[in-house]
Design an enzyme around this catalytic site. Sequence first.
Site, mmCIF file in Angstrom:
data_model
loop_
_atom_site.group_PDB
_atom_site.id
_atom_site.type_symbol
_atom_site.label_atom_id
_atom_site.label_comp_id
_atom_site.label_asym_id
_atom_site.label_seq_id
_atom_site.Cartn_x
_atom_site.Cartn_y
_atom_site.Cartn_z
ATOM 1 N N ALA A 143 21.538 -121.640 -29.544
ATOM 2 C CA ALA A 143 21.673 -120.260 -29.051
ATOM 3 C C ALA A 143 23.037 -119.620 -29.344
ATOM 4 O O ALA A 143 23.092 -118.549 -29.970
ATOM 5 C CB ALA A 143 21.356 -120.231 -27.555
ATOM 6 N N ARG A 189 14.868 -114.495 -34.394
ATOM 7 C CA ARG A 189 14.347 -115.457 -33.421
ATOM 8 C C ARG A 189 14.403 -114.794 -32.041
ATOM 9 O O ARG A 189 15.426 -114.199 -31.680
ATOM 10 C CB ARG A 189 15.161 -116.763 -33.433
ATOM 11 N N ASP A 248 18.722 -121.725 -23.905
ATOM 12 C CA ASP A 248 18.602 -120.567 -24.803
ATOM 13 C C ASP A 248 18.602 -119.255 -24.042
ATOM 14 O O ASP A 248 18.984 -118.217 -24.577
ATOM 15 C CB ASP A 248 17.331 -120.681 -25.649
#
Length: 350
Positions: A49, A90, A239
Site C-alpha cells: 500500500a 488498483r 491496505d
Amino acid sequence: MGGFDTIDWRNGKVVMLDQRRLPVAETYMECESVAEVADAIRTMVIRGAPAIGCAAALGVALAAHGARAAGRDAVRRAAVDAARELAETRPTAVNLFWALERMKTALESAAPQTAAADLAARLLEEALRIRDEDIAANRRMGQLGAGLLPATCAVLTHCNAGALATGGYGTALGVIRAAVEQGKTVTVFADETRPLLQGARLTAWELGRDGIDVTVIPDGAAATLMRQGRIDLAVVGADRIARNGDVANKIGTYSVAVLCASHGLPFYVAAPTSTLDLAAASGEQIPIEERGRDEVTTVGGALLVPPEARVLNPAFDVTPARLVTAIITERGVARPPYGESLAALCRNVP
Ligand code: MRU
C-alpha cells in the site's frame, strides 16, 4: 538495512526494484511515462500500500517533468491526467488515493504564475517528500510497535509489509526490525501467501538480507504451529483501515486473525495514518480488488488447475475490528474501541 531502493527518481525516470522477479533476480525497471508507472503498479512490479502511493506520486511528477518544455498549462494538464490514470490501477490500498490527493494539493497551492519548470520541480519535491515521510513514519511505528513484543518471541506475518511494500523499512517488518535493533530475539514465521507468494519470495528475501531469523511456512501450517505453542503473536500490515477498525489486507489475513483469537494470541496491525480511511464507516465500504485467474491457476508459468475449473481470486480480505488487538501507527498505538481511538489519533496531527 537492506541495501536496495524500492523506488527512486534517477535521471528524469522513476526507478523501481522489479518485485515480480525476486528472489531470483534483482533488477530495476525504469519508467519513462505515466503509462509505464501505471502498468508497473497494475502488474505488481511495485506493490504494497505505501509503496504504490509513492509510485503514484512519482508518476504524477514524471508527467509534469515531461511536459515542462510546453509551459505551465501543459504541466498542470499532464499532472491532472496522470492522476486520473493512476487512480484506475488498483482499488483497495487507500494510500494510492491519499498520495494522489497530496499531489493535487501541491499543484493547486502553487501560485498561478509559477513557471513550468518550477511547478514540475515542486511536484517532484512533494513526491519525494511523501516517500521520505513514509520511511520516517515506519521508523516511528517500529519504535512504538517493538515495545509490544516480548524480549524473546516468535512472530507470524502474512504477505510482505516490509521495506519492499513501503518507501523503506516497512510497517509490520519495521516493528520486527526495530525489536531486533533493540536487542530482542525475534524469530519470524512468514506465511508463503498464495497466490503470488509475497511472503515466500519477498519477506524471506528482505529479512534474510538483514540477517533476521525467518522460516517460510505454507499458509495452512500456521494453525498447527500455534497449537504447538511455536507462535507468540502475529503482526501484519494493512491496505485500508475503516473508521471502526476493520482492516483490509492481503487475502488470508482474516484467517490469521481468527487463528490468533482461537489460540489466545495477540493480532497486531501496523500501518501509517495514510492507510486510515475515516470516510469508510466499516470494512463493508472497502472495495476489494479481484485479480485474474492466471495468478491462481499457474505457478511460474506452469498450469496447475484444469482449464475448465472456475476460479476466484479476491486479492484482499477484511478482518473485523473485534479480532484486532491493537493498531500501531506512527502517531501512537490505537486500542479498541477503534471508533474513538483512531479518530483521536487523527485529531493529534502536529
Ligand atoms: O497485493 P499486494 O502485494 O500489494 O498486497 C500487499 C499487502 O496486502 C500488504 O500487507 C499491505 O499493502 C501492507 S504493506 C506495508
